[in-house]
Scaffold this active site. Structure first.
Site, PDB file in Angstrom:
ATOM      1  CD  GLU A   1      -2.763  -1.225   2.456  1.00  0.00           C
ATOM      2  OE1 GLU A   1      -3.894  -1.707   2.322  1.00  0.00           O
ATOM      3  OE2 GLU A   1      -2.326  -0.829   3.545  1.00  0.00           O
TER       4      GLU A   1
ATOM      5  CB  CYS B   1       1.362   5.738  11.898  1.00  0.00           C
ATOM      6  SG  CYS B   1       2.150   7.189  11.286  1.00  0.00           S
TER       7      CYS B   1
HETATM    8  N1  SAH Z   1       9.289   0.156   9.997  1.00  0.00           N
HETATM    9  C1  SAH Z   1       9.543   1.522  10.196  1.00  0.00           C
HETATM   10  C2  SAH Z   1       8.678   2.417   9.329  1.00  0.00           C
HETATM   11  C3  SAH Z   1       7.245   2.051   9.127  1.00  0.00           C
HETATM   12  S1  SAH Z   1       6.178   2.238  10.513  1.00  0.00           S
HETATM   13  C4  SAH Z   1       9.390   1.873  11.667  1.00  0.00           C
HETATM   14  O1  SAH Z   1       8.875   1.076  12.407  1.00  0.00           O
HETATM   15  O2  SAH Z   1       9.848   2.942  12.030  1.00  0.00           O
HETATM   16  C5  SAH Z   1       5.980   3.997  10.642  1.00  0.00           C
HETATM   17  C6  SAH Z   1       5.680   4.473  12.043  1.00  0.00           C
HETATM   18  O3  SAH Z   1       4.377   4.086  12.477  1.00  0.00           O
HETATM   19  C7  SAH Z   1       6.640   3.927  13.091  1.00  0.00           C
HETATM   20  O4  SAH Z   1       7.047   4.944  13.961  1.00  0.00           O
HETATM   21  C8  SAH Z   1       5.766   2.938  13.817  1.00  0.00           C
HETATM   22  O5  SAH Z   1       6.250   2.651  15.115  1.00  0.00           O
HETATM   23  C9  SAH Z   1       4.462   3.644  13.806  1.00  0.00           C
HETATM   24  N2  SAH Z   1       3.317   2.802  14.120  1.00  0.00           N
HETATM   25  C10 SAH Z   1       3.182   1.473  13.930  1.00  0.00           C
HETATM   26  N3  SAH Z   1       1.955   1.059  14.327  1.00  0.00           N
HETATM   27  C11 SAH Z   1       1.314   2.150  14.779  1.00  0.00           C
HETATM   28  C12 SAH Z   1       0.004   2.381  15.293  1.00  0.00           C
HETATM   29  N4  SAH Z   1      -0.883   1.397  15.404  1.00  0.00           N
HETATM   30  N5  SAH Z   1      -0.329   3.641  15.656  1.00  0.00           N
HETATM   31  C13 SAH Z   1       0.550   4.665  15.522  1.00  0.00           C
HETATM   32  N6  SAH Z   1       1.793   4.524  15.020  1.00  0.00           N
HETATM   33  C14 SAH Z   1       2.173   3.274  14.654  1.00  0.00           C
END
Ligand code: SAH
Ligand code: SF4
Length: 362
Positions: free
Chosen positions: A100, A344
């Site tokens: 996505e 996110c």
């Molecule tokens: N794998 C990388 C980038 C993709 S995730 C990482 O983890 O940084 C992008 C961001 O979304 C990251 O900061 C992650 O911790 C956050 N994230 C993941 N699940 C989430 C959720 N349910 N609510 C808010 N942020 C979330």
């Protein structure tokens, strides 16, 4: 007669860089200016098929068509948020895997959130992508094509991509080379020429890659997903913390800032009564003391397999205030695209893989 190569075995045109194309054009005994023409067609005009390259002789167009695939991403579902500022597209890859990518419009910004992997191997408990497991790495061309897809749509409306965040599906530092190659291609001065500072890479904290990234002295922004200020809590949410614990992670971050003089963004998904207390904010402030950084707080977005809730606005404000009182700059990120699961950590394939694809919904 030119032999027609079966579709699946052809390389994707976005998988080659400028120097590769230069060599090819030379091999084909074409004048060297054709390289730039083709590159501009791909990365300035966002032409999506060889037929659109009407500035090239037909023979060269055919040669391109017989050598390369121009499309590998098939958009099978397009969702718009109720305010129409956020668009999420679900793409099928040629091998049936899916990814996505999200477009967010905010004032003059046109920010793309793109994927680097189908699924993710890191297994963070509150993340929908982590919950679906790892499918495979994307090639650099598949990363690039997500940008070209949206750039093409925006181009038709007289707009252009302004920022790119590598925060979609997957862990970019678990697919380091393809991710950097994709950025370099989008960065190329003869094409999109999107400056390195317009990109932000977010990592869960793969220390060797943070160190490598620092050594490469890139101008790309770095974000680290922290979410907890002690090992016990962080390991319970982000399994990777077992391998790369906080003290080693923070040492790598401090070295990064010392080496590059660039500010780090720390991401913090605020979870009600888990990591959102004023005491936790104080602990975080101590962890980050003296570091050139900024904390991005975002109330947790809901996902299927995690029961934790996003913090209330009041608790988020108190958390921010405590960080700031301790000299740590903090912003609360506005939630976007929640109604279409484009926030996110909400990116995951929810379609039943055996059912026919949904009709394109615009
Ligand atoms: N794998 C990388 C980038 C993709 S995730 C990482 O983890 O940084 C992008 C961001 O979304 C990251 O900061 C992650 O911790 C956050 N994230 C993941 N699940 C989430 C959720 N349910 N609510 C808010 N942020 C979330
Ligand atoms: Fe992977 Fe990032 Fe999700 Fe963790 S938060 S599972 S690293 S995409």
């Amino acid at each position: 007669m030119v032999e027609v190569v079966p579709l699946s075995s052809k390389p994707l045109i976005y998988d080659i860089d400028y120097a590769d194309l230069e060599h090819l054009i030379k091999d084909w005994q074409q004048p060297s200016f054709r390289t730039r023409q083709i590159w501009e067609g791909l990365y300035k005009n966002y032409w999506r098929s060889p037929e659109e390259f009407t500035n090239l002789p037909v023979s060269l167009r055919n040669q391109l068509a017989n050598t390369f695939r121009f499309v590998s991403l098939e958009p099978i579902q397009v969702l718009h948020s109720s305010d129409r500022e956020t668009t999420k597209t679900l793409f099928n890859l040629p091998d049936g895997k899916a990814i996505e990518a999200v477009l967010m419009k905010y004032e003059k910004r046109r920010t793309l959130c793109i994927s680097t992997q189908s699924g993710c191997a890191m297994g963070c408990v509150f993340c929908a992508t982590g919950q679906m497991g790892f499918k495979r790495n994307l090639t650099s061309g598949e990363i690039v094509e997500q940008v070209i897809y949206y750039a093409n749509l925006l181009h038709k409306e007289g707009e252009s991509v302004t920022n790119i965040v590598l925060m979609g599906m997957g862990e970019p530092f678990h697919n380091y080379e393809a991710t950097m190659a994709a950025i370099d291609r989008l960065n190329h001065p003869f094409g999109m020429n999107l400056g390195a500072r317009r990109f932000t890479i977010s990592t869960v904290g793969l220390i060797p890659m943070i160190r490598r990234f620092a050594a490469e002295q890139r101008q790309i922004n770095l974000a680290i997903s922290l979410h907890a200020a002690d090992d016990e809590l962080r390991t319970s949410m982000l399994p990777v913390n077992k391998k790369y614990p906080l003290d080693e992670l923070m040492a790598a971050c401090r070295d990064y800032v010392a080496q590059t003089r660039r500010r780090i963004t720390f991401e913090w998904a605020l979870i009600q009564n888990v990591n959102d207390s004023v005491e936790t904010a104080r602990k975080l402030a101590r962890l980050l003391e003296g570091l050139l950084c900024h904390v991005n707080v975002i109330p947790l977005n809901p996902t299927k397999k995690y029961t934790g809730k996003g913090s209330t606005r009041e608790r988020a404000m108190a958390f921010k205030a405590e960080l700031e009182r301790n000299g740590i700059p903090c912003t609360i990120r506005i939630r976007r695209g929640i109604d279409i699961q484009a926030g996110c950590g909400q990116l995951a394939i929810q379609q039943d893989q055996n059912s026919p694809p949904n009709p394109l919904m615009i």
